[in-house]
Design a protein around this motif. Structure first.
Motif, mmCIF file in Angstrom:
data_model
loop_
_atom_site.group_PDB
_atom_site.id
_atom_site.type_symbol
_atom_site.label_atom_id
_atom_site.label_comp_id
_atom_site.label_asym_id
_atom_site.label_seq_id
_atom_site.Cartn_x
_atom_site.Cartn_y
_atom_site.Cartn_z
ATOM 1 N N ALA A 47 0.836 -1.202 0.000
ATOM 2 C CA ALA A 47 0.000 0.000 0.000
ATOM 3 C C ALA A 47 0.873 1.255 0.000
ATOM 4 C CB ALA A 47 -0.939 0.001 1.207
ATOM 5 N N VAL A 48 1.949 1.236 0.776
ATOM 6 C CA VAL A 48 2.875 2.379 0.812
ATOM 7 C C VAL A 48 3.541 2.553 -0.543
ATOM 8 C CG1 VAL A 48 5.057 3.208 1.798
ATOM 9 C CG2 VAL A 48 3.286 2.288 3.291
ATOM 10 N N ARG A 49 3.964 1.439 -1.154
ATOM 11 C CA ARG A 49 4.608 1.510 -2.472
ATOM 12 C C ARG A 49 3.665 2.089 -3.525
ATOM 13 N NH1 ARG A 49 6.410 -4.023 -1.753
ATOM 14 N NH2 ARG A 49 8.309 -3.883 -0.576
ATOM 15 N N LEU A 88 1.028 19.677 -2.687
ATOM 16 C CA LEU A 88 0.220 19.311 -1.522
ATOM 17 C C LEU A 88 -1.027 18.538 -1.937
ATOM 18 C CD1 LEU A 88 0.945 19.960 1.380
ATOM 19 C CD2 LEU A 88 -0.751 21.780 1.313
ATOM 20 N N LEU A 89 -1.625 18.942 -3.047
ATOM 21 C CA LEU A 89 -2.793 18.230 -3.577
ATOM 22 C C LEU A 89 -2.413 16.799 -3.962
ATOM 23 C CD1 LEU A 89 -5.749 18.249 -4.604
ATOM 24 C CD2 LEU A 89 -4.812 18.996 -6.806
ATOM 25 N N TRP A 90 -1.286 16.639 -4.637
ATOM 26 C CA TRP A 90 -0.848 15.288 -5.039
ATOM 27 C C TRP A 90 -0.520 14.439 -3.812
ATOM 28 C CZ3 TRP A 90 -3.274 15.898 -8.914
ATOM 29 C CH2 TRP A 90 -2.976 16.720 -9.982
ATOM 30 N N LEU A 91 0.060 15.057 -2.786
ATOM 31 C CA LEU A 91 0.346 14.346 -1.543
ATOM 32 C C LEU A 91 -0.946 13.869 -0.884
ATOM 33 C CD1 LEU A 91 2.438 13.415 0.551
ATOM 34 C CD2 LEU A 91 2.162 15.640 1.660
ATOM 35 N N ALA A 92 -1.960 14.736 -0.871
ATOM 36 C CA ALA A 92 -3.253 14.360 -0.295
ATOM 37 C C ALA A 92 -3.885 13.215 -1.088
ATOM 38 C CB ALA A 92 -4.186 15.570 -0.261
ATOM 39 N N LEU A 93 -3.750 13.247 -2.406
ATOM 40 C CA LEU A 93 -4.295 12.177 -3.243
ATOM 41 C C LEU A 93 -3.582 10.848 -2.969
ATOM 42 C CD1 LEU A 93 -6.397 11.725 -5.446
ATOM 43 C CD2 LEU A 93 -4.599 12.158 -7.119
ATOM 44 N N ALA A 94 -2.266 10.893 -2.836
ATOM 45 C CA ALA A 94 -1.505 9.679 -2.526
ATOM 46 C C ALA A 94 -1.866 9.155 -1.137
ATOM 47 C CB ALA A 94 -0.010 9.962 -2.618
ATOM 48 N N LEU A 95 -2.068 10.045 -0.186
ATOM 49 C CA LEU A 95 -2.477 9.639 1.162
ATOM 50 C C LEU A 95 -3.852 8.983 1.135
ATOM 51 C CD1 LEU A 95 -1.825 9.597 4.174
ATOM 52 C CD2 LEU A 95 -2.866 11.858 4.336
ATOM 53 N N LEU A 96 -4.755 9.537 0.348
ATOM 54 C CA LEU A 96 -6.080 8.947 0.199
ATOM 55 C C LEU A 96 -5.984 7.539 -0.379
ATOM 56 C CD1 LEU A 96 -9.146 9.334 0.453
ATOM 57 C CD2 LEU A 96 -9.101 10.283 -1.867
ATOM 58 N N LEU A 97 -5.129 7.357 -1.386
ATOM 59 C CA LEU A 97 -4.932 6.012 -1.953
ATOM 60 C C LEU A 97 -4.393 5.060 -0.894
ATOM 61 C CD1 LEU A 97 -4.927 4.087 -4.390
ATOM 62 C CD2 LEU A 97 -2.569 4.831 -4.812
ATOM 63 N N PHE A 98 -3.447 5.512 -0.094
ATOM 64 C CA PHE A 98 -2.910 4.669 0.974
ATOM 65 C C PHE A 98 -4.007 4.251 1.948
ATOM 66 C CE2 PHE A 98 -1.277 4.433 5.348
ATOM 67 C CZ PHE A 98 -0.509 3.284 5.220
ATOM 68 N N LEU A 99 -4.868 5.193 2.333
ATOM 69 C CA LEU A 99 -5.944 4.874 3.266
ATOM 70 C C LEU A 99 -6.925 3.861 2.680
ATOM 71 C CD1 LEU A 99 -6.670 8.395 4.766
ATOM 72 C CD2 LEU A 99 -5.442 6.490 5.834
ATOM 73 N N VAL A 100 -7.176 3.949 1.391
ATOM 74 C CA VAL A 100 -8.075 2.995 0.739
ATOM 75 C C VAL A 100 -7.439 1.612 0.678
ATOM 76 C CG1 VAL A 100 -9.123 2.406 -1.484
ATOM 77 C CG2 VAL A 100 -9.332 4.724 -0.586
ATOM 78 N N LEU A 101 -6.147 1.560 0.412
ATOM 79 C CA LEU A 101 -5.453 0.278 0.255
ATOM 80 C C LEU A 101 -5.004 -0.343 1.570
ATOM 81 C CD1 LEU A 101 -3.196 0.995 -2.847
ATOM 82 C CD2 LEU A 101 -5.378 -0.225 -2.775
#
Length: 166
Positions: free
Chosen positions: A16-18, A43-56
């Protein structure tokens, strides 16, 4: 019998982190390459990546005598497996197994966790058998039989592969 844990959980968290890291890197590279990168977009891209991590982020499944728990980032759900009243397979993009006990507690887990962790499966199968014998488990014995056949098939394939007989 001791508490059984999902042995692949740590690997799934790393995956998920990868995935989130690769998405962030690609978004930043595309933005930088187009010359449109700004700190706010970063910052927007970081938030999007964080959202993906939370989903996965996978649930950490563990089981002991008479219980099964699935721990997420912010909460843990626990069900009494010796008091199960229903087991349902939920289809869709990501198949889920929904367990509900006599007190109304519910746990939703990925069936792959049970297939990949025979110790977890043995705990659940033993306690579900007790609930069925006590007349509590009225819905879901077919789902458990199908899952049992799948676990047996995967275990046999693993044995054949390990012994070179595949």
């Amino acid at each position: 019998m001791e508490t059984a844990h999902d042995r692949r959980w740590a690997r799934d968290v790393k995956d998920a982190v990868r995935c989130a890291g690769v998405l962030l890197l690609l978004l930043l590279l595309v933005d930088w390459g187009s010359g449109r990168f700004t700190p706010w977009r970063g910052l927007l891209w970081l938030a999007l990546a964080l959202l993906l991590f939370l989903v996965l982020f996978p649930a950490r499944v563990s089981a002991g005598e008479g219980w099964l728990a699935a721990r997420r980032l912010l909460y843990e759900r626990r069900v009494r497996t010796d008091l199960l009243v229903s087991v349902r397979c939920l289809g869709g993009v990501s198949p889920r197994l929904l367990l509900r006990d006599a007190s109304g507690a519910r746990v939703e887990i990925d069936p792959e966790v049970l297939v990949n962790n025979p110790d977890l499966w043995r705990r659940l199968e033993e306690d579900a058998g007790k609930a069925a014998a006590d007349g509590l488990l009225l819905c879901g014995q077919t789902a458990l039989r199908r899952l049992s056949a799948r676990v047996d098939r995967e275990t046999a394939l693993a044995v054949f592969k390990a012994s070179g007989l595949e």
